[in-house]
Each structure stands twice: as C-alpha cells, then as structure tokens.
Design an enzyme around this catalytic site. Sequence first.
Site, PDB file in Angstrom:
ATOM      1  N   THR A 120     -56.116 -29.495 -42.222  1.00  0.00           N
ATOM      2  CA  THR A 120     -55.215 -29.017 -41.163  1.00  0.00           C
ATOM      3  C   THR A 120     -54.631 -27.633 -41.496  1.00  0.00           C
ATOM      4  OG1 THR A 120     -54.668 -31.284 -40.638  1.00  0.00           O
ATOM      5  CG2 THR A 120     -53.126 -29.626 -39.876  1.00  0.00           C
ATOM      6  N   GLU A 121     -54.490 -26.815 -40.452  1.00  0.00           N
ATOM      7  CA  GLU A 121     -53.856 -25.494 -40.595  1.00  0.00           C
ATOM      8  C   GLU A 121     -52.724 -25.376 -39.589  1.00  0.00           C
ATOM      9  OE1 GLU A 121     -56.903 -22.552 -40.188  1.00  0.00           O
ATOM     10  OE2 GLU A 121     -57.933 -23.199 -42.020  1.00  0.00           O
ATOM     11  N   PRO A 122     -51.874 -24.352 -39.743  1.00  0.00           N
ATOM     12  CA  PRO A 122     -50.762 -24.224 -38.787  1.00  0.00           C
ATOM     13  C   PRO A 122     -51.261 -24.168 -37.341  1.00  0.00           C
ATOM     14  CG  PRO A 122     -50.452 -22.723 -40.627  1.00  0.00           C
ATOM     15  CD  PRO A 122     -51.808 -23.344 -40.805  1.00  0.00           C
ATOM     16  N   ASP A 244     -66.348 -41.951 -42.420  1.00  0.00           N
ATOM     17  CA  ASP A 244     -66.883 -43.316 -42.366  1.00  0.00           C
ATOM     18  C   ASP A 244     -66.208 -44.214 -43.408  1.00  0.00           C
ATOM     19  OD1 ASP A 244     -68.540 -42.403 -40.411  1.00  0.00           O
ATOM     20  OD2 ASP A 244     -70.344 -42.326 -41.665  1.00  0.00           O
ATOM     21  N   ARG A 247     -61.626 -43.594 -42.770  1.00  0.00           N
ATOM     22  CA  ARG A 247     -60.969 -44.184 -41.590  1.00  0.00           C
ATOM     23  C   ARG A 247     -60.689 -45.673 -41.773  1.00  0.00           C
ATOM     24  NH1 ARG A 247     -63.320 -40.040 -36.973  1.00  0.00           N
ATOM     25  NH2 ARG A 247     -61.589 -38.615 -37.294  1.00  0.00           N
ATOM     26  N   HIS A 290     -44.097 -66.174 -28.173  1.00  0.00           N
ATOM     27  CA  HIS A 290     -45.134 -65.450 -27.442  1.00  0.00           C
ATOM     28  C   HIS A 290     -45.393 -64.084 -28.095  1.00  0.00           C
ATOM     29  CE1 HIS A 290     -47.608 -64.178 -24.112  1.00  0.00           C
ATOM     30  NE2 HIS A 290     -46.903 -63.067 -24.017  1.00  0.00           N
ATOM     31  N   GLU A 370     -55.760 -38.765 -40.698  1.00  0.00           N
ATOM     32  CA  GLU A 370     -57.185 -39.165 -40.691  1.00  0.00           C
ATOM     33  C   GLU A 370     -57.682 -39.408 -39.261  1.00  0.00           C
ATOM     34  OE1 GLU A 370     -57.981 -38.498 -43.500  1.00  0.00           O
ATOM     35  OE2 GLU A 370     -60.092 -38.992 -43.555  1.00  0.00           O
ATOM     36  N   GLN A 374     -55.705 -41.079 -30.679  1.00  0.00           N
ATOM     37  CA  GLN A 374     -56.415 -40.501 -29.530  1.00  0.00           C
ATOM     38  C   GLN A 374     -57.766 -39.918 -29.950  1.00  0.00           C
ATOM     39  OE1 GLN A 374     -53.070 -40.196 -30.121  1.00  0.00           O
ATOM     40  NE2 GLN A 374     -52.720 -41.666 -28.492  1.00  0.00           N
TER      41      GLN A 374
END
Lengths: 393, 363
Positions: A120-122, A244, A247, A290, A370, A374
């Site tokens: 990740t970068e800014p 693979d 995750r 429930h 990771e 979404q």
Amino acid sequence: MIDFELTAEEQAKIDEAHDIAQKYFRPISRYYDEHEHEEPQDLIDFMWSNRSKGFVTGLGVVGAMMVEELCWGDAGLYLTIPGPGLGGAAVFAAGTKEQWGKFLTRFGEGKPKWGAMAMTEPGCGSDTSAIQSTATRDGDFWVLNGEKIFVTMGHRALDLSEGIIVVWASIDKSAGRAGMKSFVVEAGTPGMKVEKKEKKLGIKASDTVTVTFDNCRIPFGNILGKAEVKSKTEGFKGAMATFDVTRPMVAAQALGVTRAALDMLRDEIDKRGIKIRYDLPRSKQTTLEHDFIEMEANLRAAHLLMIRAMWQLGSGMSNALEASMSKAKAGRAATLITQRAVELMGPLGYSRKYLFEKFMRDAKINDIFEGTGQINTLVVARRVLGFTRDQLK
Amino acid sequence: MLSFSPSEEQQMIVNTVKQFANDVMRKKFRECDEEGQIPAEIINTAWELGLVVSCIPEEYGGAGWEHSALTGTLLAEELAWGDLSMAMHILSPWLGVLPIVEMGTPEQKKKYLPAVCGGKFTAATAALIEPRFDFDHNDLGTIAKKNGGYVLNGEKCFVPLAQDSAFTLVYAREGNASQCFIVDKGAKGLKIGEREKNMGIKALATYELSLKDCKVPAENKLGGEKGCDFKRLSNLSRVALAALAVGVARGSFEFSRDYARERHAFGEPIGSRQAIAFMLADMAIEIDAARLLNWEAAWLLDKKAEATRECCLAKTYADSMVMLCTDYGVQVMGGHGYVRDNPVELWFRNGRGFVAFTGMAIV
C-alpha cells in the site's frame, strides 16, 4: 471421501496452540491494548524459543487452525509473534530455492526476527496497479524509491530485528501491471527508513508503519520472479500466488477473534442460567437464541470455507476462488458476530472491563487488510462470471 | 483424514442424478408446476435409478447399501437442482422407509419394507407438521393414547402423497415425547383431506390429514415398546431439507449468473456492474457455506454422533441462504425474473417454503 476428522496428532497441535493462547495471550490481552506500542517482550521471547512448533510458519489446514487458536487468545498479540510473516509468505510463494535460503534461514536461528510486506502507498490501496514506487536497474543493483504505508510489523522487522521486507515497485511504469515486481530488502539497508507508527482502532499490540525508500540500493538477485517485463499478467502472478495462502490465513485470524467473542458471550449468558436451545421452532426461540444460532452458524460456515481453501492448497488444487470466498466470508462473519456480541451484552459489551468491545475493534481489520471484503467479493464475482478485470471493474 | 472430495462411488451417484435432473426433470418442471402434477414416467424413471431401494437391506428386497446421510445430501442437492416438487415426490418413500430401516423392529421391517422394493414407484410418506404457526415437533398437538394398542387424535398438514401411500408414519405425542406410528392405508379414523394449495412446490401433491380415534396396533409403534430416536430422525430430516435448499439456490444462482453475462444494458453485460456482480458473488459464497455446514452435520450423523446442534445450524443457515439466493435470482433478472417465462420466480416461491418444511424429506 468427504471427511472432517483430523488425526490425533493434528488435533494435539491445535489443542497446544489453544493452551498457549489461554495461558500466555489472553491474560495480557487488555494490557497491550491499553499500552499501544509497548513491547510484549516476554511473550515474544517465549514464542521465539518455541518457534519450532510452527505457530507462525505452520502451513496447511493445521497451521491455519493453530493461527485461529492464537488469535482466539489475542489477535493483536498474534501479529507480534516473531517469524517470516507476510514477507516470508511472498518469498516462499514467488522466490527461488536460493532466495529461500538467503532470506528465510534467519527465521530459524539467532535472535527474534520479523518479516513484513509493503504494498500500500499513500495514493493507492486496493488498486495495486497504481503503485508509484520504482525500482531502477543499476548494474548489479536495483535502486528503490518511494513511500509505503500500512506496513504491518515493519518496525519490528526493520528497526528491532534483522528481518526482511518485501516491497512492491514498478520496473517499467509504461508497462502498467506487467511492470510490477516484488523485491526483498534486508533490515539495515541504507536508504530505507521507518517513519510513522500508526495509532489504530484495534490490534494495537501490532505495529503498523510507513517505510520510505530514498535511493535504496539492493542486490540484483533480490527480485522475486523474473526481471523482464513480459505478458500483461506476469508480474502479478507472484502477488496472486501469495494471496492464495495469505487470504485463508487472514480468514483464520478473523475466525479466531470472532470465536473468542462468541465463546465469551456463551459463558456470560451461561452464568445467568440461560442455555441456548437448538431444537426449537422459530416461534419459540428467544431473540437471544435466534441471534446466537445465526452467529454460530455463520462462524462455523466461515471456518469450513477457510479450511477448505487451505486443504485445496495442500492438495495441490487451484484455490484462488475459494481463498477469496473464505476471506470475504470470514471478514463479514467477524464483523457481524463481534458487533452483535457487543450489542447483546448491552452495557457489559461496551465497557472496557470486558473484552467484547476489544474483540469488535480487533476483528474489524480482518475485513480490511489482505484485500477488503469488497475486493475479495469482486474477485469472487469475476471468477464466477468468468469476467476479466476489464469486463468487471 | 480431512477431505472435501466425494468418494468415487458418491461421485458416480451424483453424476447419474445430475444427468437425470438435467435431461428429464429440467425439461418438464415448469409444465408440472403449472399443471400441478408430475407425469408418472418421470417418477418411474427416477425409481429405476434405484435410489430408494439402495438403502433397504437385501433380505427385504433392497440393494443393501450402507445408508449414508452424507451421500443422501449429495443426491438430494442434485434432485432439487432439477426440481424441488419432483425431488420431494421421488424422495417421499424414504419418509416411510428410512425410519423403519434405522429403527424398526424386525417384524416392522418384514412387513413394510418389501412393499417399497417393487419394480415401480411406490409411495410412502410421513405426517409430522400440524396446521398452526407455532408448530413444534417436540410438542405435538397430535396425541397418542395407549389403550391396548394406540389411539391417535390430531390434525396434520403438508403430507406428501398421502392419498397414494401404502402406509404413513404419523408422528404423535405420547406422554412428553414425540413418537412415530405406522398407519396403514385406509385405517379407520384416518381421513385424508383435500389436496393442499401452496405458494410453491405446486407439482407435489400434499394433503391435510386428520386422525379421529384412529386405532393403531401396539406393534406398529416404530421401534416397538421402547419407541424411536426421534431426535435422530429430526436431524436426518434437517440435513435432507438443507441439501434440497442448496440445490434450489444453486439453480437460481446458475440461471441468473448466465443471464447477467448475456443481458446487456448501457452497452455492456449487466454482470459488468458491481451492483449485479456482488449479488452473484454473495450467492456463490453462501451456497458453498451452506453446503459445507450441511456436509459436516451429515458426516456426524453417519458416525452416529449426537448432532442436534450441527443439524440445527445447517438447517437454519440453509433456510436463510435459500431465501437470499432465490430472491437475488429474481432481482438480478428484474422484470424478466418476475414473469413465468423464466424459472427464477418458481425457485423463489419454492425457496420460501423451507422455513415451513419440517420433516418433509429425509435422507
């Protein structure tokens, strides 16, 4: 033959991880949540001296289930356990045998060491094709320039130990995704600097840092995979192969902390003399029953998706779809269950006297790092529809 | 050893049923839903696959395979993928047979099992559900009183194929426990009501049933004097219904997924939009989740372990999952999902039923 039975030996390993979680993690859980950035030195030393038991390097279904147990103890402290971590996983997935030797041997000897991954970068998170960091060839060296943020365990890998970090950078910006490569940088390399330590919502025992690269020179052989820009997808295969494994592993982390919340909820309602009755029709269940049954079913289903993805990997099957499925489901289950546990416990859930609120804060990261829920859902959608990333953006 | 692969034998059964579902059931299911009946040749072709007789011991005319709830869930999923009404019709003899195979006395086996081992489909059924919203299978309103034999009184509904069944297993409360009684066709005091009209499973003939001082000989209490393991029967039924739910959901998922690939809007397939694509991804995830949960529950039942909790989780999860997936199936297709030219509305109606279906199938 469909079979859910673990061997006695496998179960013993998982049980041992659970005992350690209960004895060494849970009792200091609150302390290191309230004392962010303090070193849980005793735990680190203890886990390092027991590293042969494979608590962090253990692969496969059993390895993932051990991770689940340790995160049941404490999800933040789990991340502080010395070991190759995500960086190691990348080297393992995309590196050569020589690279394994050069970069991974250290995790079996000497003082505690950590491995980290910098993607990740800014300016980019999920959209890794927009990475701005560069690696420029200079004879027998690569010269790295750029800024990486949200590097989990970067401080411990680079400042506190002789660890490694795997850095994603472009060797040819005009080639887009195809120019993206990963590089191993060893702690102490000039030009690499750990800058900011993030203050976070949860998993406070872990460190999350910014790492900058200013003409940082590393040997040519530190590249993972090939140095040429080839087909469109070539450069990304390494990252994908890493996912693979990682995750489902992050799914296992999510499920550990989530089960902790559900177990504690069961204990608390048990203390009030309430037992969950499973054999009732909807019209006779209490709301509590429930909800609890819904939470429990979600947790178990997510757990089975996770171990299926790990089992496929161990059996040499392709698991890219199922790995993303397990991550998406676990992140969602973690969110649902830990937040509902706080809700159901009322004032006790919200109070820092209890761990429910901590579980909820700790769990949230699993639907983010990771690959957010979404992004993983998008991966699943592309695969079930048979669409490329251009056909389904 | 941990594995998610069916055995070769299981895979063979799955393949056979899959082909039947695709080649036979899927060709006629809409027509059957509209007309409210299933052609006899479909049922008889299914019978020839030998699914029902497979688990009946050889001495009573069956094939004598070891019964496996897990294998049952695999084949039930495929049948329901073909069509739920047909699947429940085809499986209905198991409602009468399986409890006797597992828990019947030698006399009960001898008397009732050969009847369903013939060359043609023979209906048998069970009556569990009662017509009230707070129906509880552990607190039945149908009462069995011991009086030499047993006298049964009560009302039942959702009884598949009651009209044609060679015998019916009637569940009733004796003291505080649910017990099972084998009631012969035409027994005095047993009245089969009108055929029911339901929102879905329209091709399946189900009936209300009333028992007024219906006398049953003492030897017809399932399992004899000690009775049956009702909990286990409930659990075997839960995994059967959860498997059927997975099959229905998978049908809706596959159809709406294919539609989302073909249907264009704004110059591209609707599946190219996350709003549609994410519904399909959720369906795929939830279907797999429900299936794995159910496999684990069925696997425990095959080990003869106490699995009420696991079966309850699997059934509860499948009930929500199938409603979500069949609803999404309609939603993905919009107006085209709402018209009866397409099957997703049928699956939506069938999917809603699972919360009400209790004990209507067993594997």
